[in-house]
Design a protein around this motif. Structure first.
Motif, PDB file in Angstrom:
ATOM      1  N   ARG A   1      14.198   0.728  -1.449  1.00 22.55           N
ATOM      2  CA  ARG A   1      14.986   1.431  -0.438  1.00 22.55           C
ATOM      3  C   ARG A   1      16.411   1.665  -0.930  1.00 22.55           C
ATOM      4  NH1 ARG A   1      16.003   1.702   5.659  1.00 22.55           N
ATOM      5  NH2 ARG A   1      18.263   1.584   5.813  1.00 22.55           N
ATOM      6  N   SER A   2      16.975   0.652  -1.568  1.00 23.54           N
ATOM      7  CA  SER A   2      18.355   0.805  -2.050  1.00 23.54           C
ATOM      8  C   SER A   2      18.456   1.862  -3.136  1.00 23.54           C
ATOM      9  CB  SER A   2      18.875  -0.538  -2.581  1.00 23.54           C
ATOM     10  OG  SER A   2      18.210  -0.906  -3.774  1.00 23.54           O
ATOM     11  N   GLN A   3      17.319   2.164  -3.781  1.00 20.74           N
ATOM     12  CA  GLN A   3      17.306   3.189  -4.834  1.00 20.74           C
ATOM     13  C   GLN A   3      16.920   4.559  -4.306  1.00 20.74           C
ATOM     14  OE1 GLN A   3      14.613   1.374  -7.625  1.00 20.74           O
ATOM     15  NE2 GLN A   3      16.218   0.080  -8.545  1.00 20.74           N
ATOM     16  N   GLY A   4      16.791   4.665  -2.991  1.00 23.32           N
ATOM     17  CA  GLY A   4      16.583   5.985  -2.399  1.00 23.32           C
ATOM     18  C   GLY A   4      15.233   6.216  -1.771  1.00 23.32           C
ATOM     19  N   GLU A   5      14.261   5.318  -1.958  1.00 22.48           N
ATOM     20  CA  GLU A   5      12.956   5.501  -1.319  1.00 22.48           C
ATOM     21  C   GLU A   5      13.077   5.315   0.190  1.00 22.48           C
ATOM     22  OE1 GLU A   5       9.598   3.460  -2.841  1.00 22.48           O
ATOM     23  OE2 GLU A   5      10.103   3.846  -4.951  1.00 22.48           O
ATOM     24  N   PHE A   6      12.249   6.036   0.930  1.00 23.14           N
ATOM     25  CA  PHE A   6      12.311   5.960   2.392  1.00 23.14           C
ATOM     26  C   PHE A   6      11.542   4.750   2.899  1.00 23.14           C
ATOM     27  CE2 PHE A   6      10.415   6.939   6.567  1.00 23.14           C
ATOM     28  CZ  PHE A   6      11.577   7.034   7.319  1.00 23.14           C
ATOM     29  N   VAL A   7      12.251   3.870   3.597  1.00 28.36           N
ATOM     30  CA  VAL A   7      11.653   2.753   4.326  1.00 28.36           C
ATOM     31  C   VAL A   7      12.341   2.721   5.696  1.00 28.36           C
ATOM     32  CG1 VAL A   7      11.177   0.277   4.404  1.00 28.36           C
ATOM     33  CG2 VAL A   7      11.297   1.450   2.198  1.00 28.36           C
ATOM     34  N   PRO A   8      11.605   2.858   6.791  1.00 29.18           N
ATOM     35  CA  PRO A   8      12.242   2.916   8.119  1.00 29.18           C
ATOM     36  C   PRO A   8      13.048   1.662   8.431  1.00 29.18           C
ATOM     37  CG  PRO A   8       9.939   3.592   8.254  1.00 29.18           C
ATOM     38  CD  PRO A   8      10.144   3.028   6.880  1.00 29.18           C
TER      39      PRO A   8
ATOM     40  N   GLN B   1       8.979  18.495   6.740  1.00 31.44           N
ATOM     41  CA  GLN B   1       9.213  17.604   7.888  1.00 31.44           C
ATOM     42  C   GLN B   1      10.407  16.712   7.564  1.00 31.44           C
ATOM     43  OE1 GLN B   1       9.729  16.396  10.903  1.00 31.44           O
ATOM     44  NE2 GLN B   1       7.587  16.889  11.357  1.00 31.44           N
ATOM     45  N   PRO B   2      11.615  17.212   7.752  1.00 32.80           N
ATOM     46  CA  PRO B   2      12.808  16.452   7.327  1.00 32.80           C
ATOM     47  C   PRO B   2      13.214  15.339   8.292  1.00 32.80           C
ATOM     48  CG  PRO B   2      13.455  18.562   8.289  1.00 32.80           C
ATOM     49  CD  PRO B   2      11.959  18.548   8.260  1.00 32.80           C
ATOM     50  N   ASP B   3      12.631  15.302   9.482  1.00 38.18           N
ATOM     51  CA  ASP B   3      13.071  14.340  10.487  1.00 38.18           C
ATOM     52  C   ASP B   3      12.614  12.919  10.126  1.00 38.18           C
ATOM     53  OD1 ASP B   3      14.155  13.340  12.862  1.00 38.18           O
ATOM     54  OD2 ASP B   3      12.235  13.517  13.888  1.00 38.18           O
ATOM     55  N   LYS B   4      13.592  12.036   9.891  1.00 39.12           N
ATOM     56  CA  LYS B   4      13.260  10.658   9.532  1.00 39.12           C
ATOM     57  C   LYS B   4      12.610   9.913  10.693  1.00 39.12           C
ATOM     58  CE  LYS B   4      16.785   9.989   5.961  1.00 39.12           C
ATOM     59  NZ  LYS B   4      17.941   9.160   5.509  1.00 39.12           N
ATOM     60  N   GLY B   5      13.016  10.233  11.919  1.00 37.78           N
ATOM     61  CA  GLY B   5      12.442   9.562  13.084  1.00 37.78           C
ATOM     62  C   GLY B   5      10.956   9.809  13.215  1.00 37.78           C
ATOM     63  N   THR B   6      10.533  11.048  12.976  1.00 36.57           N
ATOM     64  CA  THR B   6       9.101  11.380  13.040  1.00 36.57           C
ATOM     65  C   THR B   6       8.331  10.657  11.947  1.00 36.57           C
ATOM     66  OG1 THR B   6       9.636  13.555  13.954  1.00 36.57           O
ATOM     67  CG2 THR B   6       7.438  13.273  13.008  1.00 36.57           C
ATOM     68  N   ALA B   7       8.887  10.656  10.735  1.00 35.45           N
ATOM     69  CA  ALA B   7       8.222   9.960   9.624  1.00 35.45           C
ATOM     70  C   ALA B   7       8.117   8.471   9.894  1.00 35.45           C
ATOM     71  CB  ALA B   7       8.986  10.211   8.321  1.00 35.45           C
ATOM     72  N   ALA B   8       9.167   7.883  10.492  1.00 36.50           N
ATOM     73  CA  ALA B   8       9.174   6.436  10.749  1.00 36.50           C
ATOM     74  C   ALA B   8       8.132   6.021  11.779  1.00 36.50           C
ATOM     75  CB  ALA B   8      10.564   5.998  11.219  1.00 36.50           C
TER      76      ALA B   8
ATOM     77  N   ARG C   1       0.825  -1.219   0.000  1.00 38.92           N
ATOM     78  CA  ARG C   1       0.000   0.000   0.000  1.00 38.92           C
ATOM     79  C   ARG C   1       0.857   1.266   0.000  1.00 38.92           C
ATOM     80  NH1 ARG C   1      -4.203   2.190   4.507  1.00 38.92           N
ATOM     81  NH2 ARG C   1      -5.860   2.896   3.096  1.00 38.92           N
ATOM     82  N   PRO C   2       0.490   2.258  -0.802  1.00 37.59           N
ATOM     83  CA  PRO C   2       1.242   3.524  -0.791  1.00 37.59           C
ATOM     84  C   PRO C   2       1.176   4.177   0.590  1.00 37.59           C
ATOM     85  CG  PRO C   2      -0.270   3.411  -2.659  1.00 37.59           C
ATOM     86  CD  PRO C   2      -0.622   2.267  -1.767  1.00 37.59           C
ATOM     87  N   VAL C   3       2.144   5.017   0.860  1.00 31.56           N
ATOM     88  CA  VAL C   3       2.179   5.689   2.155  1.00 31.56           C
ATOM     89  C   VAL C   3       1.831   7.158   1.971  1.00 31.56           C
ATOM     90  CG1 VAL C   3       3.876   4.095   3.084  1.00 31.56           C
ATOM     91  CG2 VAL C   3       4.648   6.174   1.979  1.00 31.56           C
ATOM     92  N   PRO C   4       1.202   7.765   2.968  1.00 34.99           N
ATOM     93  CA  PRO C   4       0.849   9.188   2.852  1.00 34.99           C
ATOM     94  C   PRO C   4       2.077  10.078   2.936  1.00 34.99           C
ATOM     95  CG  PRO C   4       0.319   8.367   5.041  1.00 34.99           C
ATOM     96  CD  PRO C   4       0.736   7.168   4.233  1.00 34.99           C
ATOM     97  N   LYS C   5       1.923  11.325   2.586  1.00 35.00           N
ATOM     98  CA  LYS C   5       3.054  12.255   2.587  1.00 35.00           C
ATOM     99  C   LYS C   5       3.659  12.404   3.985  1.00 35.00           C
ATOM    100  CE  LYS C   5       1.482  14.995  -1.376  1.00 35.00           C
ATOM    101  NZ  LYS C   5       1.053  16.353  -1.841  1.00 35.00           N
ATOM    102  N   GLY C   6       2.819  12.326   5.009  1.00 36.90           N
ATOM    103  CA  GLY C   6       3.320  12.497   6.369  1.00 36.90           C
ATOM    104  C   GLY C   6       4.237  11.390   6.832  1.00 36.90           C
ATOM    105  N   ALA C   7       4.270  10.266   6.080  1.00 39.36           N
ATOM    106  CA  ALA C   7       5.115   9.137   6.441  1.00 39.36           C
ATOM    107  C   ALA C   7       6.444   9.155   5.710  1.00 39.36           C
ATOM    108  CB  ALA C   7       4.383   7.827   6.143  1.00 39.36           C
ATOM    109  N   ILE C   8       6.699  10.230   4.973  1.00 37.61           N
ATOM    110  CA  ILE C   8       7.945  10.345   4.200  1.00 37.61           C
ATOM    111  C   ILE C   8       8.618  11.664   4.570  1.00 37.61           C
ATOM    112  CG2 ILE C   8       8.950  10.448   1.894  1.00 37.61           C
ATOM    113  CD1 ILE C   8       6.472   8.974   0.872  1.00 37.61           C
ATOM    114  N   PRO C   9       9.901  11.653   4.860  1.00 37.31           N
ATOM    115  CA  PRO C   9      10.601  12.917   5.159  1.00 37.31           C
ATOM    116  C   PRO C   9      10.483  13.883   3.986  1.00 37.31           C
ATOM    117  CG  PRO C   9      11.981  11.039   5.724  1.00 37.31           C
ATOM    118  CD  PRO C   9      10.811  10.493   4.970  1.00 37.31           C
ATOM    119  N   SER C  10      10.294  15.142   4.313  1.00 37.39           N
ATOM    120  CA  SER C  10      10.147  16.153   3.262  1.00 37.39           C
ATOM    121  C   SER C  10      10.807  17.445   3.716  1.00 37.39           C
ATOM    122  CB  SER C  10       8.657  16.404   2.985  1.00 37.39           C
ATOM    123  OG  SER C  10       8.018  16.879   4.172  1.00 37.39           O
ATOM    124  N   ALA C  11      10.738  18.450   2.874  1.00 43.40           N
ATOM    125  CA  ALA C  11      11.320  19.744   3.239  1.00 43.40           C
ATOM    126  C   ALA C  11      10.603  20.332   4.445  1.00 43.40           C
ATOM    127  CB  ALA C  11      11.245  20.700   2.047  1.00 43.40           C
TER     128      ALA C  11
END
Length: 870
Positions: free
Chosen positions: A327-334, A262-269, A250-260
């Protein structure tokens, strides 16, 4: 209600006097009827401010935990100390319990994120105490909310209550889980449409996704211990697996991916959608591992197991490989999700159908996904720079390995190289060597030389960790020479790297390769020299790892002997090494340092005389620090901290045992150790002020006492005699102690303090008390205890032949052991030891023994048994 509200608000006051008065008022109100329901009304009231509602929810939870039923965990002494009638009078009445039982599930639907956890805790306790006999309405209440026709808040309340109910049976035996069968049969069918509905909702609907998470956790609890018959029906497992695959894909919402924004990966994870994916992977992993690979042992039919192996595993594997590739190609996966995905792939390595799908991609998985997970990350770098002690702790904490991305990646690489060695082992080693070779000459454009070196060091760090998990497999496959070449060409070179973390990892790898480096004297010498130099490194983690590696290099733990070549090189600088080790213990206090110290003591036992006192003092100081941690963690019920402290304290005691054994030939040093360690051991063995650590460490403390009593000079350790006697008398079923643990120490006292036993009857009576206690129990005692008691009696009789101090006890001993000799139900060893007691009595005083046998009508033919046995 107003008075209750005021009391709750008062408990939040900054004034201690106001708080105490409010708490006293709450106690008074707690004696009234309908107090629990009054609290619940405040918790759910929208007209009450949040602070008061939280206070009410906490008070309600504590009330249920303390006054719903008498705690089953209350110890026997505590039960005796408190009048049972008083406990019963303090319990909630049925008039208070019934309305609360009926209201808890519906309360979950009205609670918010701040009060819901407290209500769940209360419900959990009520279920544990009352379900199903006194809480039959629970299942219908849950079932009513498991429908797509009711509002989301009611669905959430129902699935939350269901998860709480299922978790109650998580670790029960099969017989205790009978009620769970009804729960699963009733609630699992309506859960499936709810899970389907959650998948059709918008990915931005966090409420629906939260329900999805709880439903998956319900499924996880359902399959944890057994596979319910309803899940073994045709199509059931494939249907659930398909839904869980949809969760993963299933696709993930924008809030689950670090962005400009919300850059914090911990919060997104921490977004709930990732928790859904993590739990979906856990369920699928459990199904394939437990019921696909071990179906027969788990009582699952072969048809069901085959479906899991041949249909479910390959399909899920394909999806998991795609996620890891993304993930290895750069997509965010916690990281936490990747840990469970790697664990699923690890299960699939053993599944024939899944391996057929994985085999063509195995090396690309290792190269593209797993090795990058081992790279020294930005987070690692931050901890290294800001808190090196925390870096050391995380690297060596076994409890962190369950959630560690490094541990899951290296575990999967090892599984592939072990079970699929033909495909993976040699190529993986060559891949690692290739990375190291390329990093020498690659200089990426756009980066300075320094940046380029750091990037290469980060990659080499991961490669070193990978190789460190495989040396035994590589050696068994004939790659020993390749390992030595890799060590000389890369590992030893990286000991001079500008990157501290790479020097750390190279040190770590030298310790891992110690067994194989020892086969080449030249390489071993180079490794020892490099590690010695690293003891002066500017970075604390490098110095720490150098000490740990030194222990591995100088001592062969497999054959339990020191490596002479390594110890010879180390001996001239032993004082400096010990000073560095002590400094590290002050700075870090890690269990690994104690283990390394234990190896150093063992390896240099003949050269430790000048350092014995300092060693004992440093180890004792560290031990006392750990005791302090254990005391404080016991007070706040911090299980993880207590476990780590107990493990470290155990290692300290083992190191002291090694030290005491190594200096026993030096009376002065041994006496010094006796004087320094006896007070602490008395406290520990007496279960006095530090009784909270008794059961965990008592065995190690007894072993240390044994080492301290192995010489003739026992004056300093005499205070330990009575605590050891008392421990020997403890024969509790759940005790970690046994008489056999104490016997060697007691025998040391008998043989090395014979004059005291002759002159002071309290010592001989202590031993005889143990003998009488065990032999008087008859068939209730363990046969091993019979043997140990008889052995103690023999030693005492043989040691105290002169003086007549045992005359009064000989007739009693003869009567007790005669019962053992004539008991055919006892084993041969036990009867033989009993006969030896007869012989020891004859040696002690033949005429007294013969007259006692006559007086007790014990036939002399019993002595013929001894002769026949001989």
């Amino acid at each position: 209600m107003a008075s209750l509200y005021e009391a709750l608000v008062g408990t939040l006051s900054m004034s201690q006097d106001v708080r105490m008065a409010a708490e006293h008022r709450l106690l008074e109100l707690g004696c009234g009827q309908m107090f629990p329901m009054s609290l619940l009304c405040i918790v759910l009231s929208e007209d009450v401010d949040m602070a008061a509602r939280q206070a009410a929810s906490i008070t309600l939870k504590n009330l249920v935990l303390k006054r719903w039923a008498i705690s089953e965990n209350r110890s026997a002494p505590a039960r005796e100390a408190v009048d049972l009638a008083d406990l019963m009078d303090n319990l909630l009445s049925e008039e208070d319990k019934d309305p609360l039982r009926s209201a808890l599930v519906s309360a979950l639907s009205k609670a918010d994120n701040f009060t819901r956890p407290q209500i769940v805790q209360a419900l959990k306790h009520v279920i544990h105490c009352d379900y199903p006999q006194h809480f039959p309405s629970l299942l219908p209440q849950i079932q009513q909310g498991l429908s797509t026709q009711v509002p989301l808040y009611e669905i959430r309340a129902a699935v939350t209550a269901l998860r709480t109910l299922l978790r109650n049976y998580l670790f029960f035996s099969a017989a205790q889980r009978e009620a769970q069968q009804t729960v699963v049969a009733t609630c699992l069918p309506p859960l499936i449409p709810l899970l389907e509905a959650s998948l059709t909702s918008s990915v931005d609907d966090n409420g629906a996704t939260e329900i999805q998470k709880i439903i998956i956790k319900c499924v996880r609890a359902t399959v944890h211990q057994e596979l319910h018959p309803i899940l073994q029906e045709e199509g059931a497992l494939t249907g659930i697996s398909d839904l869980l695959c949809q969760v993963l894909a299933r696709p993930v919402p924008k809030g689950a991916i670090p962005s400009a924004e919300q850059p914090d990966k911990g919060t997104a994870a921490e977004h709930v959608v990732w928790k859904c994916k993590k739990n979906a992977a856990l369920v699928l992993q459990r199904l394939v591992r437990k019921y696909g690979l071990r179906g027969k042992q788990e009582g699952v039919g072969e048809d069901v197991s085959r479906v899991l192996r041949e249909q479910v595993a390959p399909r899920v594997l394909e999806l998991v490989l795609n996620i890891l590739k993304a993930r290895s190609q750069g997509e965010f996966v916690p990281d936490r999700v990747c840990v469970e995905l790697c664990n699923f792939v690890r299960v699939c390595v053993s599944v024939k159908a899944a391996w057929a799908c994985l085999k063509p991609f195995a090396m690309s998985l290792i190269e593209g996904s797993l090795l990058p997970m081992l790279i020294f990350s930005e987070n690692d770098k931050e901890i290294w720079q800001d808190d090196p002690q925390e870096f050391i702790r995380k690297e060596n904490d076994v409890m962190d390995e369950f959630e560690s991305l490094h541990a899951s990646a290296t575990g999967l690489i090892r599984e592939l190289c072990w079970k699929r060695a033909t495909t993976c082992l040699a190529p993986t080693l060559e891949l690692c060597i290739g990375v190291c070779e390329k990093s020498k000459c690659i200089h990426p454009t756009g980066y300075t030389m320094r940046e380029s070196e750091m990037m290469c060091a980060e990659r080499r760090h991961g490669v070193m960790q990978c190789v460190g998990e495989l040396p035994d497999l590589i050696s068994q496959a004939g790659g020993h020479e390749r390992l030595l070449w890799f060590t000389r060409g890369h590992v030893l070179a990286d000991m001079q790297s500008k990157a501290g973390h790479l020097r750390y990892r190279a040190c770590w790898l030298l310790g891992k390769l110690a067994e194989y480096l020892a086969k080449d004297p030249v390489v071993l010498n180079e490794a020892v020299s490099a590690v010695l130099a690293a003891l002066q490194d500017q970075d604390l983690p490098v110095r720490f790892q150098a000490i740990v590696a030194m222990g591995a290099l100088i001592f062969d733990t497999a054959s339990h002997i020191p490596r002479v070549q390594a110890t010879t090189a180390l001996l001239p600088v032993l004082p400096q090494v010990l000073d560095q080790l002590f400094a590290l213990m002050d700075a870090v206090g890690s269990d690994e340092l104690i283990a390394a110290l234990d190896l150093l003591i063992e390896a240099f036992s003949e050269h430790l005389a000048p350092y014995a006192q300092g060693l004992a003092q440093r180890i004792s100081e560290h031990l006392m620090r750990l005791v302090g941690v254990m005391r404080s963690s016991a007070e706040v019920d911090a299980e993880e901290e207590n476990f780590e402290a107990v493990f470290g304290a155990s290692q300290c005691l083992c190191a002291l045992v090694t030290l005491a054994s190594s200096v026993k030939s030096s009376p002065e040093l041994h006496s010094m150790l006796q004087a320094n360690l006896t007070p602490f051991l008395v406290s520990l063995l007496s279960r006095g002020e530090d009784s909270f650590i008794g059961e965990e460490l008592i065995e190690d403390a007894v072993q240390l006492t044994r080492a301290l009593t192995c010489t003739k000079n026992l004056q300093a350790v005499l205070p330990l005699f009575q605590p050891i006697v008392q421990l020997a008398l403890v024969q509790e079923e759940d005790s970690v102690m046994a008489l056999a643990s104490c016997v060697p120490t007691l025998k040391n006292f008998i043989s090395n303090a014979t004059p005291l036993f002759l002159s002071q009857k309290e010592y001989s009576e202590g031993i005889l008390g143990i003998v009488h206690h065990v032999l008087s129990e008859g068939m209730d005692a363990d046969e091993r205890d019979f043997v140990d008691a008889c052995s103690l009696a023999q030693d005492l009789l043989l040691a105290l032949r002169w003086g007549g101090c045992l005359d009064a006890h000989v007739p009693v001993l003869l009567r007790l052991v005669n019962d053992l000799v004539t008991c055919e139900e006892l084993g041969e060893d036990c009867r033989r030891e009993a006969l030896k007691v007869h012989a020891a009595c004859l040696y002690y005083n033949a005429s007294l023994t013969m007259s006692s046998l006559t007086a007790q009508d014990i036939p002399f033919s019993i002595l013929k048994l001894f002769l026949d046995d001989a």
